[in-house]
Motif scaffolding. Structure first.
Motif, PDB file in Angstrom:
ATOM      1  N   LEU A 193      -2.675  10.967  22.778  1.00  0.00           N
ATOM      2  CA  LEU A 193      -3.020  11.952  21.762  1.00  0.00           C
ATOM      3  C   LEU A 193      -3.291  11.235  20.448  1.00  0.00           C
ATOM      4  CD1 LEU A 193      -3.188  15.011  21.071  1.00  0.00           C
ATOM      5  CD2 LEU A 193      -0.780  14.872  20.419  1.00  0.00           C
ATOM      6  N   VAL A 194      -4.499  11.438  19.894  1.00  0.00           N
ATOM      7  CA  VAL A 194      -4.855  10.762  18.650  1.00  0.00           C
ATOM      8  C   VAL A 194      -5.083  11.737  17.501  1.00  0.00           C
ATOM      9  CG1 VAL A 194      -5.829   8.757  19.808  1.00  0.00           C
ATOM     10  CG2 VAL A 194      -7.318  10.689  19.265  1.00  0.00           C
ATOM     11  N   GLY A 195      -5.026  13.032  17.753  1.00  0.00           N
ATOM     12  CA  GLY A 195      -5.203  14.005  16.684  1.00  0.00           C
ATOM     13  C   GLY A 195      -4.927  15.399  17.189  1.00  0.00           C
ATOM     14  N   LEU A 196      -4.448  16.249  16.289  1.00  0.00           N
ATOM     15  CA  LEU A 196      -4.125  17.628  16.666  1.00  0.00           C
ATOM     16  C   LEU A 196      -4.412  18.546  15.485  1.00  0.00           C
ATOM     17  CD1 LEU A 196      -2.754  19.705  18.607  1.00  0.00           C
ATOM     18  CD2 LEU A 196      -0.600  19.121  17.479  1.00  0.00           C
ATOM     19  N   ASP A 197      -5.174  19.605  15.722  1.00  0.00           N
ATOM     20  CA  ASP A 197      -5.403  20.636  14.720  1.00  0.00           C
ATOM     21  C   ASP A 197      -4.894  21.969  15.258  1.00  0.00           C
ATOM     22  OD1 ASP A 197      -6.553  19.067  12.795  1.00  0.00           O
ATOM     23  OD2 ASP A 197      -8.615  19.490  13.395  1.00  0.00           O
ATOM     24  N   GLU A 198      -4.159  22.686  14.439  1.00  0.00           N
ATOM     25  CA  GLU A 198      -3.679  24.020  14.794  1.00  0.00           C
ATOM     26  C   GLU A 198      -4.625  25.039  14.169  1.00  0.00           C
ATOM     27  OE1 GLU A 198      -2.674  27.058  15.972  1.00  0.00           O
ATOM     28  OE2 GLU A 198      -0.943  25.825  16.537  1.00  0.00           O
ATOM     29  N   ILE A 199      -5.424  25.714  15.001  1.00  0.00           N
ATOM     30  CA  ILE A 199      -6.379  26.702  14.489  1.00  0.00           C
ATOM     31  C   ILE A 199      -6.026  28.110  14.960  1.00  0.00           C
ATOM     32  CG2 ILE A 199      -8.222  24.975  14.339  1.00  0.00           C
ATOM     33  CD1 ILE A 199      -9.508  26.357  16.807  1.00  0.00           C
ATOM     34  N   GLY A 200      -4.815  28.289  15.481  1.00  0.00           N
ATOM     35  CA  GLY A 200      -4.411  29.572  16.021  1.00  0.00           C
ATOM     36  C   GLY A 200      -4.657  30.760  15.105  1.00  0.00           C
ATOM     37  N   PRO A 201      -4.326  30.652  13.800  1.00  0.00           N
ATOM     38  CA  PRO A 201      -4.577  31.793  12.909  1.00  0.00           C
ATOM     39  C   PRO A 201      -6.033  32.236  12.865  1.00  0.00           C
ATOM     40  CG  PRO A 201      -3.038  30.270  11.887  1.00  0.00           C
ATOM     41  CD  PRO A 201      -3.542  29.584  13.122  1.00  0.00           C
ATOM     42  N   HIS A 202      -6.963  31.326  13.165  1.00  0.00           N
ATOM     43  CA  HIS A 202      -8.383  31.680  13.159  1.00  0.00           C
ATOM     44  C   HIS A 202      -8.728  32.659  14.281  1.00  0.00           C
ATOM     45  CE1 HIS A 202      -9.912  28.682  10.160  1.00  0.00           C
ATOM     46  NE2 HIS A 202      -8.744  28.112  10.474  1.00  0.00           N
ATOM     47  N   TYR A 203      -7.850  32.752  15.287  1.00  0.00           N
ATOM     48  CA  TYR A 203      -8.125  33.700  16.375  1.00  0.00           C
ATOM     49  C   TYR A 203      -7.986  35.145  15.905  1.00  0.00           C
ATOM     50  CZ  TYR A 203      -9.431  32.819  21.206  1.00  0.00           C
ATOM     51  OH  TYR A 203     -10.158  32.613  22.350  1.00  0.00           O
ATOM     52  N   ALA A 204      -7.182  35.385  14.873  1.00  0.00           N
ATOM     53  CA  ALA A 204      -7.055  36.757  14.363  1.00  0.00           C
ATOM     54  C   ALA A 204      -8.410  37.267  13.874  1.00  0.00           C
ATOM     55  CB  ALA A 204      -6.023  36.799  13.247  1.00  0.00           C
ATOM     56  N   ASP A 205      -9.112  36.454  13.085  1.00  0.00           N
ATOM     57  CA  ASP A 205     -10.435  36.867  12.600  1.00  0.00           C
ATOM     58  C   ASP A 205     -11.449  36.927  13.732  1.00  0.00           C
ATOM     59  OD1 ASP A 205      -9.888  37.301   9.892  1.00  0.00           O
ATOM     60  OD2 ASP A 205     -10.014  35.163   9.454  1.00  0.00           O
TER      61      ASP A 205
END
Length: 218
Positions: A193-205
């Motif tokens: 694993l070299v990077g991780l972004d949490e974009i979960g809140p974007h699923y609401a929109d």
């Protein structure tokens, strides 16, 4: 026909990446470009997309970044529409869409993308998924995986009992936890694993816009 009622014109069926004032189309294009950037796509790259849907990522990777793309799907309908869209875009020389199980693929790819496909394979297949990615990824290559996740603290209880989403929205699915994915990856492959972004809140929109479009087209 059902998905056209709520998806944007690109037919992207995954979480978008939003900025204030975005349309759904703009947010989905931003997400696709973000994945291309994470993969550091360049002309000369050969990208494998595991679970290519109706082809939106493949079209972006080939048209804007000059990459060659092989996309695989298990859906005959996705295959047919994706091939039509590739031909209409004049990109048939750069994009190949196949009806094929990713586990049967051979060859080497400089990059691998998988966008919200991993939720469909089940817990027992996690090691297989990463082992196949490891086998197909060329030395020094990169993989970008977008997945709907489950908090580690809830995962063991969740995976043993059907929930509302499994019953009504996504039959047969299992949302993985980060710990489950990292464990499978470390045990079955040499990937890191070299990077991780949490974009979960974007699923609401994303879901809000899908709901509005579906209601408007009902």
């Amino acid at each position: 026909d059902l998905y056209r009622l709520f998806l944007d014109e690109s037919m992207t069926y995954s979480c978008a990446l939003w900025q204030e004032g975005d349309t759904l189309e703009q947010a989905q294009q931003r997400k696709l470009r973000a994945i291309c950037e994470k993969l550091r796509l360049r002309p000369g790259d050969h990208v494998l997309e595991i679970g290519c849907g109706w082809g939106s990522f493949a079209l972006m990777a080939a048209s804007e970044y000059g990459a060659r793309v092989t996309g695989v799907t298990l859906s005959q309908q996705q295959l047919e529409l994706a091939r039509e869209r590739v031909a209409a875009a004049g990109l048939a020389d750069r994009i190949e869409i196949r009806l094929q199980d990713y586990r049967t693929l051979e060859g080497q790819f400089s990059k691998i993308a998988s966008i919200e496909m991993l939720e469909a394979i089940g817990y027992a297949q996690y090691p297989t998924f990463f082992a196949v990615c490891d086998r197909l990824l060329a030395t020094g290559g990169l993989a970008a995986i977008q997945v709907i996740g489950m908090p580690d603290q809830r995962f063991e209880r969740y995976r043993r009992k059907e929930d509302w989403i499994q019953r009504y929205i996504f039959p047969g699915s299992l949302l993985p936890s980060l710990e489950a994915l990292q464990t499978a990856m470390s045990r079955a492959s040499g990937l890191m694993l070299v990077g991780l972004d949490e974009i979960g809140p974007h699923y609401a929109d994303t879901l809000k816009h899908w709901g509005q479009r579906f209601a408007a087209n009902r």
